[in-house]
Design a protein around this motif. Structure first.
Motif, PDB file in Angstrom:
ATOM      1  N   ILE A 264      -5.254  -6.656  -2.207  1.00  6.25           N
ATOM      2  CA  ILE A 264      -4.562  -5.728  -3.683  1.00  6.25           C
ATOM      3  C   ILE A 264      -2.733  -6.606  -4.154  1.00  6.25           C
ATOM      4  CG2 ILE A 264      -3.142  -4.497  -1.911  1.00  6.25           C
ATOM      5  CD1 ILE A 264      -4.396  -2.186  -3.880  1.00  6.25           C
ATOM      6  N   VAL A 265      -2.508  -6.759  -4.954  1.00  7.40           N
ATOM      7  CA  VAL A 265      -1.056  -7.055  -5.739  1.00  7.40           C
ATOM      8  C   VAL A 265      -0.313  -5.275  -6.530  1.00  7.40           C
ATOM      9  CG1 VAL A 265       0.730  -7.988  -7.093  1.00  7.40           C
ATOM     10  CG2 VAL A 265      -1.731  -8.876  -6.511  1.00  7.40           C
ATOM     11  N   HIS A 266       0.477  -5.224  -5.476  1.00  7.76           N
ATOM     12  CA  HIS A 266       0.991  -3.974  -5.732  1.00  7.76           C
ATOM     13  C   HIS A 266       2.642  -4.332  -6.409  1.00  7.76           C
ATOM     14  CE1 HIS A 266      -0.435  -0.784  -4.292  1.00  7.76           C
ATOM     15  NE2 HIS A 266      -0.619  -1.339  -3.177  1.00  7.76           N
ATOM     16  N   HIS A 267       3.202  -3.461  -7.569  1.00  9.61           N
ATOM     17  CA  HIS A 267       4.047  -3.690  -8.159  1.00  9.61           C
ATOM     18  C   HIS A 267       5.536  -3.424  -6.737  1.00  9.61           C
ATOM     19  CE1 HIS A 267       8.017  -3.428 -10.684  1.00  9.61           C
ATOM     20  NE2 HIS A 267       7.964  -2.528 -10.231  1.00  9.61           N
ATOM     21  N   GLN A 268       6.341  -4.214  -7.099  1.00 12.23           N
ATOM     22  CA  GLN A 268       7.116  -4.992  -5.726  1.00 12.23           C
ATOM     23  C   GLN A 268       8.622  -3.887  -5.661  1.00 12.23           C
ATOM     24  OE1 GLN A 268       5.707  -7.768  -3.183  1.00 12.23           O
ATOM     25  NE2 GLN A 268       4.632  -6.580  -4.287  1.00 12.23           N
ATOM     26  N   PRO A 291      -6.185  -6.626   2.013  1.00 13.21           N
ATOM     27  CA  PRO A 291      -4.051  -7.376   2.239  1.00 13.21           C
ATOM     28  C   PRO A 291      -3.846  -7.195   1.010  1.00 13.21           C
ATOM     29  CG  PRO A 291      -6.585  -8.776   3.377  1.00 13.21           C
ATOM     30  CD  PRO A 291      -7.105  -7.555   2.638  1.00 13.21           C
ATOM     31  N   ASP A 292      -2.677  -6.309   1.383  1.00 14.30           N
ATOM     32  CA  ASP A 292      -1.251  -7.293  -0.253  1.00 14.30           C
ATOM     33  C   ASP A 292      -0.796  -8.365   0.026  1.00 14.30           C
ATOM     34  OD1 ASP A 292       1.042  -5.407   1.150  1.00 14.30           O
ATOM     35  OD2 ASP A 292      -0.197  -4.782   1.664  1.00 14.30           O
ATOM     36  N   LEU A 293      -0.358  -9.074  -1.184  1.00 12.13           N
ATOM     37  CA  LEU A 293       0.250 -10.174  -1.549  1.00 12.13           C
ATOM     38  C   LEU A 293       1.244  -9.393  -1.613  1.00 12.13           C
ATOM     39  CD1 LEU A 293      -2.741 -11.961  -3.264  1.00 12.13           C
ATOM     40  CD2 LEU A 293      -1.856 -12.346  -0.502  1.00 12.13           C
TER      41      LEU A 293
END
Length: 349
Positions: A264-268, A291-293
Motif C-alpha cells: 500500500i502506498v499512502h500520500h507521504q 506493508p506500506d511503502l
C-alpha cells in the motif's frame, strides 16, 4: 472497454538537502512537540535558487518528463495527451504562472507536438487525478496513451513558516514537512493482467475544505499554507477514505482480502498518521493491511508527486518484485480520498 497501465515512470529530485533540524533552528520559538518524530521527515530536497541555475516548478516538471521518456517505448511526438497537475506553478521567476498552460508549454519543449494538453489542480491528489482522467480516456478509446506530469517547487511555504512561526503551536507547522520534486508517468493500453490499472476512483468531501489552505501570507510577502492538523488527522476523515473503498468493493461483490494487495502506498504526509490510517482501514475493511511503502524520511511530503516518488524510489531500489499488486491511497486538501489498484511487472527504473 480496455484497461490502462503504467508504461514508464520518471522522477527528478533536486540535489540540495535540508534537514528538519536545520529548518527548526531557524524558528523563533521551537515547537512543543517532536516534529521529526511525528512527521517522520528527517530531510527533504530543495530546488536550486541560484540565479544561473534556478529550478522553478516548470523546470522540475521538464526534467521528470524527460526522465520518464528516457525509458518509455514512445517518443514524445507519439503521445496523445499531456496532463500537468502541479500545485506550484512557478516559471521564469514568477510565483504563480497561469497561461499558457503548463501542459501546453511542457509539450512544446519536449516535442509532444501532437498531444492534447491541459492542466488539472486537485491539491496533493493532483497526479492521481491526472491518472484517473487519462485512465478513463484510454479505457474509452479516445486516446491510445499519454503522460501525467508534475513539478513541485513547494518549499517556499517552509521558508515562510520558518520566518513567521512564533508560537509553540502554529497552523504553518505542516509546511515544515514539504520537499521539492518532479514525477511523470506514461500510461497506455494494458495488454494483460500483469501490467494493469484495475480501477481508480476519487471522491471529495467538501465539508473539510477549510482545513488546509494555501494562500499569500497574512504577515509577509511570502506564500503560506495554513493547516488545522488536529481536525485534518482525525478518525472521521480517515474512515471516509476507507469507506469509499469498502463501498466500491461491495459493488464488485468482493472483499479487501480478495484483492490480495502486496503493498500500500499512502500520500507521504506523516509517519505517525499512516499506521493509524492502516489500523482504521483494517477495522473498517475487516482485513490486515499490506506493508506500506514510504520515503517520507528522505524526501518529506512532496505534495502531488508523493505516490510516484515512492514508486520510483522503490523500483530503483528493486524493492517491488514484478507482478506486485499495489494500492495507492490519496489524502488531499478538499478533502480528497480514493484509491488506485494496479499490478506492475514491466515498469522499471
Amino acid at each position: 472497454m480496455s484497461h490502462s497501465r503504467f508504461e514508464s515512470i520518471g522522477a527528478y529530485l533536486p540535489s540540495n538537502i535540508v534537514t528538519t533540524q536545520e529548518l527548526l533552528s531557524r524558528l523563533k520559538e521551537p515547537p512543543s512537540f517532536d516534529l521529526e518524530k511525528i512527521t517522520g521527515v528527517k530531510q527533504r530536497r530543495v530546488h536550486d535558487t541560484n540565479p544561473d541555475s534556478y529550478e522553478d516548478s516548470f523546470a522540475i516538471a521538464i526534467k521528470a518528463a524527460e526522465d520518464c521518456l528516457s525509458r518509455s517505448r514512445y517518443e514524445a511526438a507519439e503521445l496523445d495527451v499531456i496532463i500537468s497537475s502541479s500545485i506550484t506553478r512557478s516559471n521564469h521567476a514568477t510565483r504563480m504562472y497561469m497561461e499558457p498552460s503548463f501542459a501546453g508549454s511542457i509539450s512544446r519543449l519536449i516535442g509532444a507536438k501532437n498531444a492534447i494538453t491541459f492542466d488539472v489542480s486537485n491539491a496533493c491528489a493532483g497526479m492521481l487525478t491526472g491518472t484517473y482522467i487519462l485512465d478513463r480516456m484510454i479505457r474509452s478509446g479516445a486516446v491510445r496513451n499519454g503522460m501525467v506530469v508534475s513539478g513541485e517547487a513547494i518549499t517556499p511555504i517552509a521558508d515562510t513558516a520558518a520566518e513567521e512561526i512564533s508560537a509553540k503551536y502554529d497552523p504553518q507547522f505542516a509546511s515544515l514537512s514539504v520537499g521539492d520534486s518532479g514525477a511523470a508517468v506514461v500510461l497506455d493500453q494494458a495488454v494483460d493482467d500483469n501490467d494493469k490499472i484495475h480501477y481508480v476512483e476519487l471522491v471529495t468531501a467538501a465539508e473539510y475544505a477549510n482545513l488546509c489552505l494555501g494562500m499569500p501570507s497574512d504577515k509577509s510577502q511570502g506564500i503560506a499554507l495554513y493547516t488545522d492538523n488536529r481536525k485534518m488527522h482525525n478518525e472521521d476523515r480517515f474512515v471516509f477514505g476507507s469507506n469509499s473503498l469498502k463501498n466500491h468493493l461491495e459493488k464488485l461483490g468482493r472483499t479487501f482480502a480478495d484483492e490480495e494487495f502486496d503493498y500500500i502506498v499512502h500520500h507521504q504526509f506523516g509517519a505517525a498518521a499512516i499506521p493509524w490510517m492502516n489500523a482504521i482501514a483494517e477495522r473498517e475493511l475487516g482485513s490486515p493491511m499490506p506493508p506500506d511503502l514510504r520515503v517520507i524520511e528522505k524526501y518529506g511530503n512532496t505534495s502531488t508527486t508523493s505516490h510516484f516518488i515512492v514508486l520510483h524510489d522503490q523500483l530503483s531500489d528493486q524493492n517491488i518484485p514484478a507482478g506486485s499488486k499495489l494500492l495507492m491511497i490519496p489524502a488531499a486538501s478538499g478533502i480528497v480520498a480514493g484509491y488506485l489498484s494496479t499490478t506492475i511487472s514491466s515498469l522499471k527504473v
